[in-house]
Design a protein around this motif. Structure first.
Motif, PDB file in Angstrom:
ATOM      1  N   PHE A 128       0.841  -1.197   0.000  1.00 35.83           N
ATOM      2  CA  PHE A 128       0.000   0.000   0.000  1.00 35.83           C
ATOM      3  C   PHE A 128       0.881   1.253   0.000  1.00 35.83           C
ATOM      4  N   PHE A 129       1.871   1.269   0.884  1.00 30.80           N
ATOM      5  CA  PHE A 129       2.781   2.413   0.952  1.00 30.80           C
ATOM      6  C   PHE A 129       3.568   2.570  -0.343  1.00 30.80           C
ATOM      7  N   ALA A 130       4.109   1.457  -0.866  1.00 27.30           N
ATOM      8  CA  ALA A 130       4.920   1.520  -2.079  1.00 27.30           C
ATOM      9  C   ALA A 130       4.103   2.018  -3.269  1.00 27.30           C
ATOM     10  N   PHE A 131       2.871   1.523  -3.397  1.00 25.41           N
ATOM     11  CA  PHE A 131       2.051   1.914  -4.540  1.00 25.41           C
ATOM     12  C   PHE A 131       1.771   3.407  -4.542  1.00 25.41           C
ATOM     13  N   PHE A 132       1.335   3.938  -3.425  1.00 28.26           N
ATOM     14  CA  PHE A 132       0.955   5.342  -3.399  1.00 28.26           C
ATOM     15  C   PHE A 132       2.170   6.263  -3.419  1.00 28.26           C
ATOM     16  N   LEU A 133       3.300   5.825  -2.881  1.00 27.47           N
ATOM     17  CA  LEU A 133       4.513   6.631  -2.989  1.00 27.47           C
ATOM     18  C   LEU A 133       4.949   6.754  -4.447  1.00 27.47           C
ATOM     19  N   ILE A 134       4.958   5.621  -5.147  1.00 29.19           N
ATOM     20  CA  ILE A 134       5.371   5.636  -6.548  1.00 29.19           C
ATOM     21  C   ILE A 134       4.344   6.365  -7.408  1.00 29.19           C
ATOM     22  N   PHE A 135       3.077   6.087  -7.179  1.00 35.10           N
ATOM     23  CA  PHE A 135       2.015   6.717  -7.967  1.00 35.10           C
ATOM     24  C   PHE A 135       2.004   8.232  -7.784  1.00 35.10           C
ATOM     25  N   GLY A 136       2.276   8.689  -6.569  1.00 30.19           N
ATOM     26  CA  GLY A 136       2.184  10.113  -6.302  1.00 30.19           C
ATOM     27  C   GLY A 136       3.405  10.917  -6.669  1.00 30.19           C
ATOM     28  N   SER A 137       4.531  10.265  -6.913  1.00 24.99           N
ATOM     29  CA  SER A 137       5.762  11.040  -7.119  1.00 24.99           C
ATOM     30  C   SER A 137       6.554  10.666  -8.361  1.00 24.99           C
ATOM     31  N   TYR A 138       6.118   9.652  -9.122  1.00 25.78           N
ATOM     32  CA  TYR A 138       6.967   9.218 -10.233  1.00 25.78           C
ATOM     33  C   TYR A 138       7.098  10.285 -11.309  1.00 25.78           C
ATOM     34  N   LYS A 139       6.039  11.087 -11.530  1.00 26.94           N
ATOM     35  CA  LYS A 139       6.137  12.127 -12.551  1.00 26.94           C
ATOM     36  C   LYS A 139       7.172  13.175 -12.179  1.00 26.94           C
ATOM     37  N   GLN A 140       7.107  13.649 -10.929  1.00 24.73           N
ATOM     38  CA  GLN A 140       8.077  14.654 -10.495  1.00 24.73           C
ATOM     39  C   GLN A 140       9.494  14.089 -10.503  1.00 24.73           C
ATOM     40  N   VAL A 141       9.631  12.837 -10.051  1.00 26.62           N
ATOM     41  CA  VAL A 141      10.959  12.250  -9.927  1.00 26.62           C
ATOM     42  C   VAL A 141      11.582  11.985 -11.295  1.00 26.62           C
ATOM     43  N   PHE A 142      10.829  11.333 -12.183  1.00 28.08           N
ATOM     44  CA  PHE A 142      11.429  10.904 -13.443  1.00 28.08           C
ATOM     45  C   PHE A 142      11.395  11.989 -14.521  1.00 28.08           C
ATOM     46  N   TYR A 143      10.403  12.857 -14.504  1.00 24.59           N
ATOM     47  CA  TYR A 143      10.314  13.880 -15.540  1.00 24.59           C
ATOM     48  C   TYR A 143      11.031  15.167 -15.140  1.00 24.59           C
ATOM     49  N   THR A 144      11.051  15.475 -13.845  1.00 25.63           N
ATOM     50  CA  THR A 144      11.690  16.709 -13.395  1.00 25.63           C
ATOM     51  C   THR A 144      13.132  16.488 -12.967  1.00 25.63           C
ATOM     52  N   LYS A 145      13.355  15.459 -12.168  1.00 28.34           N
ATOM     53  CA  LYS A 145      14.697  15.219 -11.630  1.00 28.34           C
ATOM     54  C   LYS A 145      15.570  14.424 -12.605  1.00 28.34           C
ATOM     55  N   PHE A 146      15.053  13.260 -13.045  1.00 30.80           N
ATOM     56  CA  PHE A 146      15.880  12.382 -13.871  1.00 30.80           C
ATOM     57  C   PHE A 146      15.979  12.872 -15.306  1.00 30.80           C
ATOM     58  N   TYR A 147      14.852  13.126 -15.930  1.00 35.55           N
ATOM     59  CA  TYR A 147      14.866  13.449 -17.363  1.00 35.55           C
ATOM     60  C   TYR A 147      15.601  14.755 -17.642  1.00 35.55           C
ATOM     61  N   LYS A 148      15.501  15.716 -16.727  1.00 36.64           N
ATOM     62  CA  LYS A 148      16.241  16.971 -16.883  1.00 36.64           C
ATOM     63  C   LYS A 148      17.623  16.915 -16.247  1.00 36.64           C
ATOM     64  N   TRP A 149      17.928  15.787 -15.635  1.00 40.31           N
ATOM     65  CA  TRP A 149      19.248  15.509 -15.058  1.00 40.31           C
ATOM     66  C   TRP A 149      19.685  16.647 -14.128  1.00 40.31           C
ATOM     67  N   GLU A 150      18.923  16.770 -13.035  1.00 36.26           N
ATOM     68  CA  GLU A 150      19.191  17.837 -12.070  1.00 36.26           C
ATOM     69  C   GLU A 150      20.466  17.558 -11.296  1.00 36.26           C
ATOM     70  N   MET A 151      21.331  18.551 -11.204  1.00 35.64           N
ATOM     71  CA  MET A 151      22.612  18.412 -10.538  1.00 35.64           C
ATOM     72  C   MET A 151      22.532  18.927  -9.105  1.00 35.64           C
ATOM     73  N   PHE A 152      23.633  18.772  -8.359  1.00 37.90           N
ATOM     74  CA  PHE A 152      23.666  19.108  -6.939  1.00 37.90           C
ATOM     75  C   PHE A 152      24.001  20.577  -6.690  1.00 37.90           C
ATOM     76  N   GLY A 153      24.617  21.233  -7.666  1.00 37.27           N
ATOM     77  CA  GLY A 153      24.877  22.655  -7.554  1.00 37.27           C
ATOM     78  C   GLY A 153      26.094  23.025  -6.734  1.00 37.27           C
ATOM     79  N   THR A 154      27.105  22.144  -6.681  1.00 36.07           N
ATOM     80  CA  THR A 154      28.337  22.437  -5.958  1.00 36.07           C
ATOM     81  C   THR A 154      29.495  22.489  -6.952  1.00 36.07           C
ATOM     82  N   ALA A 155      30.717  22.609  -6.417  1.00 34.75           N
ATOM     83  CA  ALA A 155      31.887  22.661  -7.297  1.00 34.75           C
ATOM     84  C   ALA A 155      32.038  21.356  -8.075  1.00 34.75           C
TER      85      ALA A 155
END
Length: 282
Positions: free
Chosen positions: A195-222
């Motif tokens: 139950f926890f795994a399903f709703f965590l993945i369902f609720g955040s996969y778009k932000q995680v894979f389309y915003t973070k992964f697909y745009k390859w967000e960096m850490f912003g340090t040296a």
């Protein structure tokens, strides 16, 4: 099953897997540009500049007219091959959960990979301490690299802990009820995990894979590693794998006898006795 552990292959394969997976991960922008380039030309240009800035071998031409070169493709191809070889050659150590099955080989191999990552993390920290206090020339990348590796260690060890049944469990009520009710408790706990795994993945996969992964967000340090682009997708992947492993545990432990299940509660005493024997106290 053969429980002999500690062979040469059990060190080499996880180490090679970590190297290839790390190389492929570092050069993921090249694969994104080759397979799923962004629709916007500005984003393509931005990611292309990022890839050329971070590319370990910038002078090597890309294969098939793309961005990924021969080493990138070799690392990507070797990752699943080494994963299969590692899972096939993994052996259960003496202090590990003894009632494991062939389906647990993947989780056991991930445990070996986690051990290699811990060793790598220690080496990076020692290298940084040596340069900082002996040569007074600290690096710009050691701190972020240790954070990056530690994140993977934390996530991967969760799957290994689930397979080993060494996560936190409260036996006070569980041991006081008959076996059929214990089965009910087991099913309820696995249902909550799913139950926890399903709703965590369902609720955040778009932000995680389309915003973070697909745009390859960096850490912003040296050093600027892609920690957000890699750790956040790995969270969802590992939560899904842990849920699957929980279901596998439920099926595997369904017919265990009371004596076999009692070994789970006594694992701390067994570990203490094994440590005493290793140091010559017993």
């Amino acid at each position: 099953m053969d429980d002999d552990s500690g062979s040469f292959l059990e060190w080499v394969i996880p180490f090679a897997f970590v190297v290839c997976a790390g190389w492929a991960t570092w050069h993921t922008p090249a694969f994104i540009l080759d397979f799923l380039p962004p629709a916007s030309d500005s984003l393509v240009q931005q990611m292309g500049e990022l890839h050329h800035r971070k590319d370990v071998t910038p002078d090597m031409p890309g294969l098939f007219g793309g961005y990924a070169d021969a080493l990138d493709w070799a690392a990507l191809v070797l990752v699943p091959i080494l994963l299969i070889l590692g899972a096939r050659n993994v052996r259960c150590a003496g202090m590990e959960y003894e009632h494991w099955r062939p389906i647990d080989r993947f989780s056991l191999f991930i445990g070996r990979v986690t051990m290699i990552l811990i060793l790598s993390l220690t080496c990076v920290m020692l290298y940084e301490v040596f340069l900082r206090y002996v040569f007074e020339a600290p690096t710009l990348w050691a701190n972020e690299l240790t954070l990056w590796i530690a994140g993977y260690v934390f996530l991967l060890s969760g799957l290994y802990a689930m397979q080993q049944r060494c996560h936190i469990r409260i036996f006070l009520l569980y041991d006081a009820v008959p076996r059929w009710m214990q089965h009910l408790f087991d099913m309820i706990s696995v249902a909550f995990i799913w139950f926890f795994a399903f709703f965590l993945i369902f609720g955040s996969y778009k932000q995680v894979f389309y915003t973070k992964f697909y745009k390859w967000e960096m850490f912003g340090t040296a050093f600027d590693p892609p920690i957000p682009a890699t750790i956040q997708p790995m969270i969802l992947i590992m939560v899904a794998l842990i849920a699957i492993q929980a279901a596998v545990n439920l099926i595997s432990d369904w017919n265990l006898t009371a004596e076999e299940r009692g070994g789970l509660a006594d694992i701390d005493e067994q570990e203490i006795e094994a440590i005493k024997r290793s140091v010559g106290k017993v």
